[in-house]
Design a protein around this motif. Structure first.
Motif, PDB file in Angstrom:
ATOM      1  N   GLU A  45       0.830  -1.206   0.000  1.00  0.00           N
ATOM      2  CA  GLU A  45       0.000   0.000   0.000  1.00  0.00           C
ATOM      3  C   GLU A  45       0.865   1.257   0.000  1.00  0.00           C
ATOM      4  OE1 GLU A  45      -2.413  -0.594   3.462  1.00  0.00           O
ATOM      5  OE2 GLU A  45      -3.913  -1.744   2.359  1.00  0.00           O
ATOM      6  N   ALA A  46       1.874   1.276   0.860  1.00  0.00           N
ATOM      7  CA  ALA A  46       2.739   2.456   0.955  1.00  0.00           C
ATOM      8  C   ALA A  46       3.559   2.638  -0.315  1.00  0.00           C
ATOM      9  CB  ALA A  46       3.660   2.339   2.168  1.00  0.00           C
ATOM     10  N   CYS A  47       4.080   1.553  -0.862  1.00  0.00           N
ATOM     11  CA  CYS A  47       4.937   1.642  -2.046  1.00  0.00           C
ATOM     12  C   CYS A  47       4.146   2.133  -3.259  1.00  0.00           C
ATOM     13  CB  CYS A  47       5.586   0.301  -2.334  1.00  0.00           C
ATOM     14  SG  CYS A  47       6.927   0.425  -3.523  1.00  0.00           S
ATOM     15  N   ASP A  48       2.923   1.645  -3.417  1.00  0.00           N
ATOM     16  CA  ASP A  48       2.094   2.118  -4.534  1.00  0.00           C
ATOM     17  C   ASP A  48       1.854   3.617  -4.431  1.00  0.00           C
ATOM     18  OD1 ASP A  48       2.003  -0.410  -5.566  1.00  0.00           O
ATOM     19  OD2 ASP A  48      -0.118  -0.761  -5.132  1.00  0.00           O
ATOM     20  N   ARG A  49       1.536   4.081  -3.217  1.00  0.00           N
ATOM     21  CA  ARG A  49       1.273   5.508  -3.016  1.00  0.00           C
ATOM     22  C   ARG A  49       2.532   6.335  -3.270  1.00  0.00           C
ATOM     23  NH1 ARG A  49       2.378   8.140   1.333  1.00  0.00           N
ATOM     24  NH2 ARG A  49       2.348   6.295   2.658  1.00  0.00           N
ATOM     25  N   VAL A  50       3.642   5.918  -2.676  1.00  0.00           N
ATOM     26  CA  VAL A  50       4.893   6.666  -2.795  1.00  0.00           C
ATOM     27  C   VAL A  50       5.410   6.650  -4.228  1.00  0.00           C
ATOM     28  CG1 VAL A  50       7.318   6.697  -2.091  1.00  0.00           C
ATOM     29  CG2 VAL A  50       5.548   6.368  -0.383  1.00  0.00           C
ATOM     30  N   SER A  51       5.349   5.509  -4.894  1.00  0.00           N
ATOM     31  CA  SER A  51       5.861   5.432  -6.267  1.00  0.00           C
ATOM     32  C   SER A  51       5.048   6.302  -7.215  1.00  0.00           C
ATOM     33  CB  SER A  51       5.905   3.991  -6.761  1.00  0.00           C
ATOM     34  OG  SER A  51       4.610   3.462  -6.917  1.00  0.00           O
ATOM     35  N   MET A  52       3.749   6.423  -6.953  1.00  0.00           N
ATOM     36  CA  MET A  52       2.933   7.308  -7.791  1.00  0.00           C
ATOM     37  C   MET A  52       3.274   8.766  -7.489  1.00  0.00           C
ATOM     38  SD  MET A  52      -0.210   5.060  -8.808  1.00  0.00           S
ATOM     39  CE  MET A  52      -1.397   6.048  -9.229  1.00  0.00           C
ATOM     40  N   GLU A  53       3.489   9.103  -6.213  1.00  0.00           N
ATOM     41  CA  GLU A  53       3.861  10.464  -5.843  1.00  0.00           C
ATOM     42  C   GLU A  53       5.208  10.858  -6.448  1.00  0.00           C
ATOM     43  OE1 GLU A  53       3.966  10.565  -1.585  1.00  0.00           O
ATOM     44  OE2 GLU A  53       1.781  10.532  -1.388  1.00  0.00           O
ATOM     45  N   MET A  54       6.134   9.893  -6.491  1.00  0.00           N
ATOM     46  CA  MET A  54       7.477  10.170  -6.999  1.00  0.00           C
ATOM     47  C   MET A  54       7.594   9.933  -8.507  1.00  0.00           C
ATOM     48  SD  MET A  54       9.825   8.682  -3.891  1.00  0.00           S
ATOM     49  CE  MET A  54      11.358   9.249  -4.598  1.00  0.00           C
ATOM     50  N   ASN A  55       6.489   9.562  -9.134  1.00  0.00           N
ATOM     51  CA  ASN A  55       6.438   9.361 -10.583  1.00  0.00           C
ATOM     52  C   ASN A  55       7.485   8.343 -11.045  1.00  0.00           C
ATOM     53  OD1 ASN A  55       5.325   9.770 -13.104  1.00  0.00           O
ATOM     54  ND2 ASN A  55       6.699  11.465 -13.599  1.00  0.00           N
ATOM     55  N   CYS A  56       7.490   7.174 -10.386  1.00  0.00           N
ATOM     56  CA  CYS A  56       8.443   6.122 -10.730  1.00  0.00           C
ATOM     57  C   CYS A  56       8.002   5.401 -11.996  1.00  0.00           C
ATOM     58  CB  CYS A  56       8.558   5.108  -9.591  1.00  0.00           C
ATOM     59  SG  CYS A  56       9.358   5.783  -8.130  1.00  0.00           S
ATOM     60  N   ASN A  57       8.975   4.931 -12.745  1.00  0.00           N
ATOM     61  CA  ASN A  57       8.733   4.175 -13.962  1.00  0.00           C
ATOM     62  C   ASN A  57       8.088   2.842 -13.582  1.00  0.00           C
ATOM     63  OD1 ASN A  57       8.896   2.632 -16.302  1.00  0.00           O
ATOM     64  ND2 ASN A  57      10.898   3.438 -16.866  1.00  0.00           N
TER      65      ASN A  57
END
Length: 137
Positions: free
Chosen positions: A94-106
């Motif tokens: 849950e946290a990784c999905d949120r953070v990766s979207m916030e950080m615009n990860c590939n």
């Protein structure tokens, strides 16, 4: 800087080629990987303390389950390691999905962990509707 090569100059003075600049692509890829790594670290730190311990000891440092238990027994309480591990993985997802979207990860480097299909949502809606029709008065 391992793997980065200098740009090859053409004696004609014409820049570019069909292949493009491999060094530039490699630097962009390294930058995207570094962003994904920061997102994973930030996601782990967003989890509860017990989950952080499991994630760091078992998955990051790659200790066995027995070795990990030695480091985290004070956080488990009455839950088993399996239950605590599942909870840690869910918190991380849950946290990784949120953070990766916030950080615009590939998404090719760090894909989303939780994927809710429209079909699943429709099935849940149908179950709720059926439950309401046959529910108590």
């Amino acid at each position: 800087m391992d793997g980065i090569k200098s740009q090859g100059n053409d004696i004609t003075g014409i820049r570019g080629s069909r292949k493009g600049n491999g060094s530039e692509r490699m630097m962009i890829y390294y930058a995207e990987c570094a962003r994904a790594k920061r997102a994973v670290e930030k996601a782990i730190s967003a989890c509860s303390i017990g989950s952080q311990d499991i994630l760091n000891w078992h998955y990051v440092k790659q200790l066995t389950v027995a070795e990990t238990k030695l480091h985290i027994n004070h956080h488990l309480g009455h839950t088993t390691f399996t239950d605590a591990d599942k909870m840690a993985c869910l918190e991380f997802a849950e946290a990784c999905d949120r953070v990766s979207m916030e950080m615009n990860c590939n998404l090719e480097i760090l894909p989303l962990f939780l994927d809710f299909d429209d079909d699943d949502e429709k099935a849940g809606t149908n179950q709720e509707q059926n439950g309401n029709k046959t529910g108590t008065k």
